[in-house]
Write an enzyme that holds these catalytic residues in place. Structure first.
Site: not given
Lengths: 378, 378
Positions: B90, B92-93, B144, B263, B301, B303, B306, B331
């Site tokens: 990004d 930094g705005g 921005d 994100d 799941c 992961c 789990c 997870h």
């Protein structure tokens, strides 16, 4: 359960094998400390990749949180934490000495207050065994009476003889399908007491023996001397475990003298505090000199920390990122496992004494080296 | 760089592909947030195993610690942190708006004090680009001017028009062999301003477009409405990125409306705070009811969390063990990646609207369910 595979031709170092209900451990071996059912910050796959075969759980801590009843109801310690390999649990004797507020220790057992909530807890030797049976570890330890060093002979002798009587009570109480109970030799820095304790316990015929009550304030040389006058009286056909030790140089010194098994919080605790072990001594990653250092901690180390630069690792610690402690813990555990793997290999080739001398020459650095490591902006 | 692979026949959801210098990203995609060159507590191998293809780095944070000069001297952000896949930074705005103490924002740029050491920092749009070029991310964002919601129309319009002028200056300053610069549509909750901004930026022909200034205090419905009146004016042949969003239900709503990229810190931050995302809404692992619960968070799941019981995960949090935050972060990231993978699959079969309805029905639980989750001894 124990097989002596080879005795080095030029020193007392020995190559052995320990078979447990959850797998085999090649000796000499180092156990990472997984106090509360986890080696702090390290996932199981990462832990296996360090080369660790057996881990240690702390009975004192697990009995307070979550409690052995919870661990048992969730399938025992192996299923609870997910580690499918061998697990050794200590008895709580050392934690009562070092962490808890002791209220009374007499022939019946220990009475102390929890360091978590101050609850009064009674721990006779029989209960120490039953808690470990609830946890379901592969190797359990007898409850011993640990005292500080230095101490007067009478106190050391009383605690040693009580530890032997407690060991007998633990043996009589033990009743588990696969768990093996190891005894602990006490006696402080007194050669006669250590010999006497080793002989009394040998008569009781345990499947393994530990050396306890060391690394509690004595100098390294005093500890090595204690090994010299204790190990000759311990059974040759049983595994020998030096509890709570230690630095890489301590481990090399103990292997040289015939010790098979180790555990210590140093690789994990020091890793969390930004200290990385290497063959040339420790690095302190917060040091300003690593800010733009693009080298790995150790060119030859296969661990994930060594896929990054020292500059990145320093950044993680300076920014308080969890990944810093995680990566340095993994690096240090990998280093310790690599150290004992090289020791095993050297013993198989009758050249452990040579390996010992080479490693000690690198590990024990000059004061100027050490000062440079501590010269930091932090 | 962007390919529109398929438009769902029954809604605005779209299946696309983004090609970058460090690899391909299947869209819709979710980017884990790796603020300071690490997704907190997650090692690279674990991060890859969640299914993540692109991660986000925060320019504001990295420029303060360790500084873009250090990152550049250590080989750029990819080499620095070890992530070999695509990285978006990004500008930094948003952090200047949310974290820093703003001293002044005028046509020239932003002037603010660091939230770390109070240093005064000047950030004209050109410098935001140059920092990101030093980091070497695959996708950079224009600087921005973010303002709070709700706000008056004049403030929103001024900030939007300034953001467009700054976007042009960023584009003119950009000079990097592979980095692509995305523009950010502003305009608050005002349909005319959003439309105007999207059209002005489209004329400047950026390789990708983000929707910024949302998830800053408005209701979910206001955010969905803003998407409804903004997306129709954004180029169809460019990727569309909704910045900083959001909950699983927000992501489903945005995909339904044609967003490609997301994100958010929720899976990582909430994971560190013992909250686990599931298709049936979040679980709070500190809850007493999980003490002896031998079920995994989610049967389906794959992961590592789990592979353990809820009782074990609760224990880790109650004992303040690092592995608790680590496992729940992994997870939650796995959950988010699985959510967008299922969305991609549904779009390919023209059944995203159906998937959306099924998932929303499960995610939005009754008040009684939610209350039960919060009824805890902690």
């Amino acid at each position: 359960m124990y097989t002596l595979l080879r005795q080095d031709a030029h020193c007392d170092a020995r190559r052995g094998r320990l078979e447990t209900a959850h797998g085999t451990v090649e000796l000499p071996a180092f156990m990472p400390v997984g106090t509360l059912g986890t080696v702090k910050g390290v996932e199981l796959e990462q832990l296996r990749a360090t080369g660790a075969e057996m881990i240690l759980g702390n009975t004192y801590h697990l009995s307070l949180r979550p409690g052995e009843d919870v661990v048992r109801s969730l399938g025992g310690l192996h299923k609870f934490c997910g580690w499918t390999g061998p697990i050794l649990t200590d008895s709580g004797g050392f934690q009562i000495f070092s962490l808890a507020k002791i209220m009374n220790i007499d022939e019946q057992g220990a009475v102390f207050r929890s360091h978590i909530d101050g609850d009064k807890i009674e721990l006779p030797p029989e209960r120490a065994v039953k808690i470990q049976e609830a946890l379901g570890s592969d190797i359990a330890m007898v409850l011993d009476h640990v005292v500080a060093l230095p101490n007067d002979r009478k106190t050391l002798e009383d605690a040693m003889l009580r530890s032997v009587r407690w060991a007998k009570r633990c043996k009589d109480a033990a009743d588990h399908p696969y768990q093996k109970l190891f005894a602990i030799v006490q006696g402080g820095l007194d050669p006669a007491l250590r010999k006497h304790c080793a002989e009394l316990l040998a008569e009781l015929d345990f499947p393994g023996y530990a050396i306890g009550g060391l690394s509690v304030g004595e100098t390294p040389q005093e500890m090595y001397d204690a090994l010299d006058f204790t190990l000759p009286f311990m059974p040759v056909d049983k595994p020998r475990y030096l509890m709570g030790v230690g630095k890489p140089e301590d481990i090399l010194n103990a292997i040289l003298r015939g010790v098979d098994l180790f555990d210590c919080v140093m690789p994990t605790r020091n890793g969390r505090n930004a200290q990385a072990f290497t063959d040339d001594g420790p690095l302190r990653l917060r040091n300003e000199k690593y800010r733009q250092d693009d080298r790995p901690l150790d060119e030859s180390c296969p661990c994930p920390a060594c896929k990054r630069s020292r500059g990145y690792l320093r950044h993680l610690f300076m920014a308080d990122e969890m990944l810093g402690p995680i990566l340095l813990t993994i690096h240090n555990l990998t280093y310790y496992q690599h150290l004992v793997a090289r020791a095993r290999n050297a013993i198989e080739q009758n050249r452990f004494a040579e390996f010992y001398r080479t490693q000690m020459g690198r590990l024990i650095r000059t004061p100027a080296d050490v000062e440079s490591e501590f010269r930091t902006d932090q």
